[in-house]
Design an enzyme around this catalytic site. Structure first.
Site, PDB file in Angstrom:
ATOM      1  N   TYR A 128      52.272 -54.478  23.310  1.00 45.16           N
ATOM      2  CA  TYR A 128      52.254 -55.238  24.574  1.00 45.16           C
ATOM      3  C   TYR A 128      51.014 -54.869  25.392  1.00 45.16           C
ATOM      4  O   TYR A 128      50.268 -55.732  25.855  1.00 45.16           O
ATOM      5  CB  TYR A 128      53.529 -54.946  25.378  1.00 45.16           C
ATOM      6  N   SER A 130      48.508 -55.362  33.706  1.00 44.43           N
ATOM      7  CA  SER A 130      49.504 -54.332  33.971  1.00 44.43           C
ATOM      8  C   SER A 130      48.851 -52.955  34.022  1.00 44.43           C
ATOM      9  O   SER A 130      47.856 -52.693  33.328  1.00 44.43           O
ATOM     10  CB  SER A 130      50.525 -54.363  32.828  1.00 44.43           C
ATOM     11  N   LYS A 165      47.498 -57.071  26.650  1.00 44.12           N
ATOM     12  CA  LYS A 165      46.986 -57.191  28.027  1.00 44.12           C
ATOM     13  C   LYS A 165      45.505 -56.829  28.074  1.00 44.12           C
ATOM     14  O   LYS A 165      44.703 -57.513  28.706  1.00 44.12           O
ATOM     15  CB  LYS A 165      47.776 -56.287  28.971  1.00 44.12           C
TER      16      LYS A 165
HETATM   17  P1  NAD Z   1      59.106 -62.979  32.981  1.00 43.89           P
HETATM   18  O1  NAD Z   1      59.499 -62.840  31.562  1.00 43.89           O
HETATM   19  O2  NAD Z   1      60.178 -63.118  33.995  1.00 43.89           O
HETATM   20  O3  NAD Z   1      58.093 -64.218  33.131  1.00 43.89           O
HETATM   21  C1  NAD Z   1      57.246 -64.649  32.097  1.00 43.89           C
HETATM   22  C2  NAD Z   1      57.489 -66.118  31.898  1.00 43.89           C
HETATM   23  O4  NAD Z   1      56.635 -66.621  30.880  1.00 43.89           O
HETATM   24  C3  NAD Z   1      58.926 -66.429  31.468  1.00 43.89           C
HETATM   25  O5  NAD Z   1      59.461 -67.416  32.342  1.00 43.89           O
HETATM   26  C4  NAD Z   1      58.785 -66.951  30.041  1.00 43.89           C
HETATM   27  O6  NAD Z   1      59.763 -67.929  29.752  1.00 43.89           O
HETATM   28  C5  NAD Z   1      57.369 -67.502  30.055  1.00 43.89           C
HETATM   29  N1  NAD Z   1      56.679 -67.517  28.759  1.00 43.89           N
HETATM   30  C6  NAD Z   1      56.568 -66.491  27.885  1.00 43.89           C
HETATM   31  N2  NAD Z   1      55.815 -66.860  26.826  1.00 43.89           N
HETATM   32  C7  NAD Z   1      55.420 -68.141  27.053  1.00 43.89           C
HETATM   33  C8  NAD Z   1      54.613 -69.068  26.340  1.00 43.89           C
HETATM   34  N3  NAD Z   1      54.055 -68.766  25.165  1.00 43.89           N
HETATM   35  N4  NAD Z   1      54.425 -70.298  26.866  1.00 43.89           N
HETATM   36  C9  NAD Z   1      54.985 -70.650  28.053  1.00 43.89           C
HETATM   37  N5  NAD Z   1      55.753 -69.805  28.776  1.00 43.89           N
HETATM   38  C10 NAD Z   1      55.968 -68.568  28.282  1.00 43.89           C
HETATM   39  O7  NAD Z   1      58.154 -61.752  33.349  1.00 43.89           O
HETATM   40  P2  NAD Z   1      57.590 -61.271  34.745  1.00 43.89           P
HETATM   41  O8  NAD Z   1      58.180 -59.953  35.026  1.00 43.89           O
HETATM   42  O9  NAD Z   1      57.686 -62.335  35.757  1.00 43.89           O
HETATM   43  O10 NAD Z   1      56.084 -61.031  34.337  1.00 43.89           O
HETATM   44  C11 NAD Z   1      55.078 -62.000  34.543  1.00 43.89           C
HETATM   45  C12 NAD Z   1      53.760 -61.488  33.998  1.00 43.89           C
HETATM   46  O11 NAD Z   1      53.425 -60.260  34.642  1.00 43.89           O
HETATM   47  C13 NAD Z   1      53.776 -61.179  32.501  1.00 43.89           C
HETATM   48  O12 NAD Z   1      52.543 -61.577  31.955  1.00 43.89           O
HETATM   49  C14 NAD Z   1      53.934 -59.679  32.443  1.00 43.89           C
HETATM   50  O13 NAD Z   1      53.365 -59.144  31.274  1.00 43.89           O
HETATM   51  C15 NAD Z   1      53.172 -59.247  33.667  1.00 43.89           C
HETATM   52  N6  NAD Z   1      53.615 -57.947  34.202  1.00 43.89           N
HETATM   53  C16 NAD Z   1      54.915 -57.779  34.533  1.00 43.89           C
HETATM   54  C17 NAD Z   1      55.339 -56.547  35.005  1.00 43.89           C
HETATM   55  C18 NAD Z   1      56.786 -56.318  35.370  1.00 43.89           C
HETATM   56  O14 NAD Z   1      57.166 -55.177  35.566  1.00 43.89           O
HETATM   57  N7  NAD Z   1      57.617 -57.330  35.503  1.00 43.89           N
HETATM   58  C19 NAD Z   1      54.420 -55.494  35.148  1.00 43.89           C
HETATM   59  C20 NAD Z   1      53.099 -55.712  34.807  1.00 43.89           C
HETATM   60  C21 NAD Z   1      52.703 -56.956  34.332  1.00 43.89           C
HETATM   61  C1  UD1 Z   2      57.759 -50.084  31.842  1.00 44.94           C
HETATM   62  C2  UD1 Z   2      56.809 -50.271  30.704  1.00 44.94           C
HETATM   63  C3  UD1 Z   2      55.449 -50.664  31.233  1.00 44.94           C
HETATM   64  C4  UD1 Z   2      55.561 -51.904  32.095  1.00 44.94           C
HETATM   65  C5  UD1 Z   2      56.576 -51.614  33.207  1.00 44.94           C
HETATM   66  C6  UD1 Z   2      56.802 -52.783  34.074  1.00 44.94           C
HETATM   67  C7  UD1 Z   2      57.640 -48.661  29.015  1.00 44.94           C
HETATM   68  C8  UD1 Z   2      57.333 -47.413  28.279  1.00 44.94           C
HETATM   69  N1  UD1 Z   2      56.727 -49.024  29.949  1.00 44.94           N
HETATM   70  O1  UD1 Z   2      57.214 -49.097  32.647  1.00 44.94           O
HETATM   71  O2  UD1 Z   2      54.541 -50.909  30.193  1.00 44.94           O
HETATM   72  O3  UD1 Z   2      54.307 -52.231  32.650  1.00 44.94           O
HETATM   73  O4  UD1 Z   2      57.824 -51.254  32.618  1.00 44.94           O
HETATM   74  O5  UD1 Z   2      57.460 -53.789  33.357  1.00 44.94           O
HETATM   75  O6  UD1 Z   2      58.635 -49.332  28.785  1.00 44.94           O
HETATM   76  N2  UD1 Z   2      64.269 -45.006  33.707  1.00 44.94           N
HETATM   77  C9  UD1 Z   2      65.436 -44.290  33.558  1.00 44.94           C
HETATM   78  N3  UD1 Z   2      66.556 -44.947  33.115  1.00 44.94           N
HETATM   79  C10 UD1 Z   2      66.555 -46.292  32.832  1.00 44.94           C
HETATM   80  C11 UD1 Z   2      65.354 -47.019  33.000  1.00 44.94           C
HETATM   81  C12 UD1 Z   2      64.222 -46.338  33.421  1.00 44.94           C
HETATM   82  O7  UD1 Z   2      65.466 -43.092  33.804  1.00 44.94           O
HETATM   83  O8  UD1 Z   2      67.610 -46.819  32.423  1.00 44.94           O
HETATM   84  C13 UD1 Z   2      63.062 -44.320  34.202  1.00 44.94           C
HETATM   85  C14 UD1 Z   2      61.928 -44.331  33.186  1.00 44.94           C
HETATM   86  O9  UD1 Z   2      61.979 -43.199  32.374  1.00 44.94           O
HETATM   87  C15 UD1 Z   2      60.713 -44.323  34.126  1.00 44.94           C
HETATM   88  C16 UD1 Z   2      61.190 -45.044  35.384  1.00 44.94           C
HETATM   89  O10 UD1 Z   2      62.611 -45.034  35.322  1.00 44.94           O
HETATM   90  O11 UD1 Z   2      60.399 -43.008  34.458  1.00 44.94           O
HETATM   91  C17 UD1 Z   2      60.698 -46.464  35.475  1.00 44.94           C
HETATM   92  O12 UD1 Z   2      61.018 -47.122  34.267  1.00 44.94           O
HETATM   93  P1  UD1 Z   2      60.745 -48.669  34.027  1.00 44.94           P
HETATM   94  O13 UD1 Z   2      61.352 -49.467  35.121  1.00 44.94           O
HETATM   95  O14 UD1 Z   2      61.149 -49.003  32.634  1.00 44.94           O
HETATM   96  O15 UD1 Z   2      59.174 -48.830  34.197  1.00 44.94           O
HETATM   97  P2  UD1 Z   2      57.981 -48.044  33.453  1.00 44.94           P
HETATM   98  O16 UD1 Z   2      58.470 -47.027  32.525  1.00 44.94           O
HETATM   99  O17 UD1 Z   2      57.025 -47.639  34.505  1.00 44.94           O
END
Ligand code: NAD
Ligand code: UD1
Length: 354
Positions: A156, A128, A160
């Site tokens: 978190y 991330s 990572k």
């Molecule tokens: P998500 O929660 O939808 O998917 C993660 C999946 O992993 C879920 O289906 C959950 O049930 C499963 N899981 C969690 N712990 C587990 C375990 N111990 N064993 C087996 N399964 C397990 O999240 P996502 O948004 O699809 O994210 C996927 C990956 O990408 C994550 O590693 C997350 O940290 C990373 N990531 C997500 C974002 C984002 O904004 N969504 C941003 C940066 C990185």
């Molecule tokens: C968050 C996580 C980041 C993670 C990313 C993707 C935090 C501090 N950071 O990032 O680690 O990688 O999600 O999962 O939680 N906002 C509003 N109102 C809301 C929600 C969000 O104003 O109800 C604003 C936030 O202040 C931010 C932007 O929208 O400026 C995006 O927010 P969000 O979607 O939560 O993502 P990140 O903050 O980038």
């Protein structure tokens, strides 16, 4: 190039994982999904099967369950692992950090040891942009290049970065292991079919899922977390990337791993940002959503959210040049696709709670 072997997708029932499983099948790969369903529904995997007219092997298994994971590797000849599984809520991680270290870090170690046992070479990790922390603490680090010093600010984010380091050490010691670290910026949107999308449990933390729930009437209004940042309209800047583009980035990373070999007795290890290279403010996103859907979003500006940073925009050149990947979809596409998913599945994969 797809082979006869399988691609293990951990967390494949989740938001990004399910979209990636879909792209894998479309490109001719054979995915196997392992997920403990702690934050997802098996229905997502079933729907991907429906969309691709295929049956995707699914195991409800926790990554820390060594025997359960071993059984999957024994049954399927696995060449590549896409490792999405993990806990991902920043706020929650400050409350239950040990759960985060256990699930994310311990889960990855069990997975790596099992891969080693079965000589599985390719590993793609969901990292991330949060590993960079606040990149504005340095001069000239926006847009953020992969060389930007890391400095996560939550448990978190620490998990990572620790996993990245573990993977670096493991690759240095194992000439068979090839690792791609993908640092995602802000994934948004849903598959254009409206059949799969993000299904957050409880109150969404992230901006667009919250906006969509306001638009569909599940929540009253959006709170804007601060309009006194140094940006053109005072709200923070993020690099929002359509989840389908992000999913395709994993196929590009797999192709890269196929084309490289380890050297000097060491494996291969490299990090890539996956973002668009363009930043948008919160107001710009809300307006894009309103334009794409025709729905007005009631909002109020409240104080800053703890831990938020002003700008997370990717420098995306390394992925363009080395993975031959770049985003194709726009924020408007993402808003339109999110809206289709939300209106056709207003309660996500489950029904309306009683
Ligand atoms: P998500 O929660 O939808 O998917 C993660 C999946 O992993 C879920 O289906 C959950 O049930 C499963 N899981 C969690 N712990 C587990 C375990 N111990 N064993 C087996 N399964 C397990 O999240 P996502 O948004 O699809 O994210 C996927 C990956 O990408 C994550 O590693 C997350 O940290 C990373 N990531 C997500 C974002 C984002 O904004 N969504 C941003 C940066 C990185
Ligand atoms: C968050 C996580 C980041 C993670 C990313 C993707 C935090 C501090 N950071 O990032 O680690 O990688 O999600 O999962 O939680 N906002 C509003 N109102 C809301 C929600 C969000 O104003 O109800 C604003 C936030 O202040 C931010 C932007 O929208 O400026 C995006 O927010 P969000 O979607 O939560 O993502 P990140 O903050 O980038």
């Amino acid at each position: 190039m797809p082979s006869d072997k399988y691609v293990l997708v951990t967390g494949g029932a989740g938001y990004i994982g399910s979209h990636t499983v879909l792209e894998l099948v479309k490109a001719g790969y054979k995915p196997v999904v392992v997920d403990n369903l702690c934050n997802s529904s098996e229905e997502a995997v079933r729907r991907v099967g429906e969309l691709t007219d295929s049956k995707i092997p699914f195991f409800k298994t926790d990554l820390r369950d060594k025997e359960g994971l071993d059984a999957v590797f024994k049954e399927y000849s696995i060449e590549s692992v896409l490792h999405f599984a993990g806990l991902k809520a920043v706020g929650e991680s400050t409350k239950i950090p040990l759960e985060y270290y256990d699930s994310n870090v311990s889960g990855t170690i069990v997975l790596l040891k099992t891969m080693q046992k079965y000589n599985t070479p390719n590993f793609v990790f969901s990292s991330s942009a949060t590993v960079y922390g606040d990149a504005t603490r340095f001069e000239n680090m926006i847009p953020i290049p992969e060389e930007c010093p890391t400095g996560p600010t939550s448990p978190y984010g620490h998990t990572k970065l620790i996993i990245e380091e573990i993977l670096g050490d493991a690759a240095a010691a194992d000439s068979n292991l090839k690792v791609a670290i993908l640092r995602y910026f802000n994934p948004i949107g849903a598959h254009p079919s409206g059949r799969i999308g993000e299904d957050p449990q409880g109150i969404p933390n992230n901006l667009l899922p919250f906006v969509a729930q306001v638009a569909v009437g599940r929540r009253q209004k959006l709170q804007i977390f601060g309009n006194d940042y140094e940006s053109k309209d005072g709200t923070p800047i993020r690099d929002y990337i359509h989840v389908v583009d992000l999913a395709k980035g994993h196929l590009a990373a797999m192709a890269k791993l196929d084309s490289v070999t380890g050297q000097d007795g060491q494996g291969y290890f490299r990090e890539w940002n996956l973002g668009t290279g363009n930043g948008s403010t919160v107001f710009e996103i809300v307006h894009a959503f309103e334009k794409a859907t025709g729905v007005k979003i009631p909002l109020e500006v409240v104080g800053r959210r703890k831990g938020d940073v002003v700008n997370l925009t990717a420098k995306a050149d390394r992925a363009h040049n080395e993975l031959h990947w770049q985003t194709q979809l726009t924020i408007e596409d993402a808003c339109r696709d999110l809206w289709k998913w939300t209106t056709e599945n207003p309660w996500g994969y489950g029904g309306k709670p009683e």
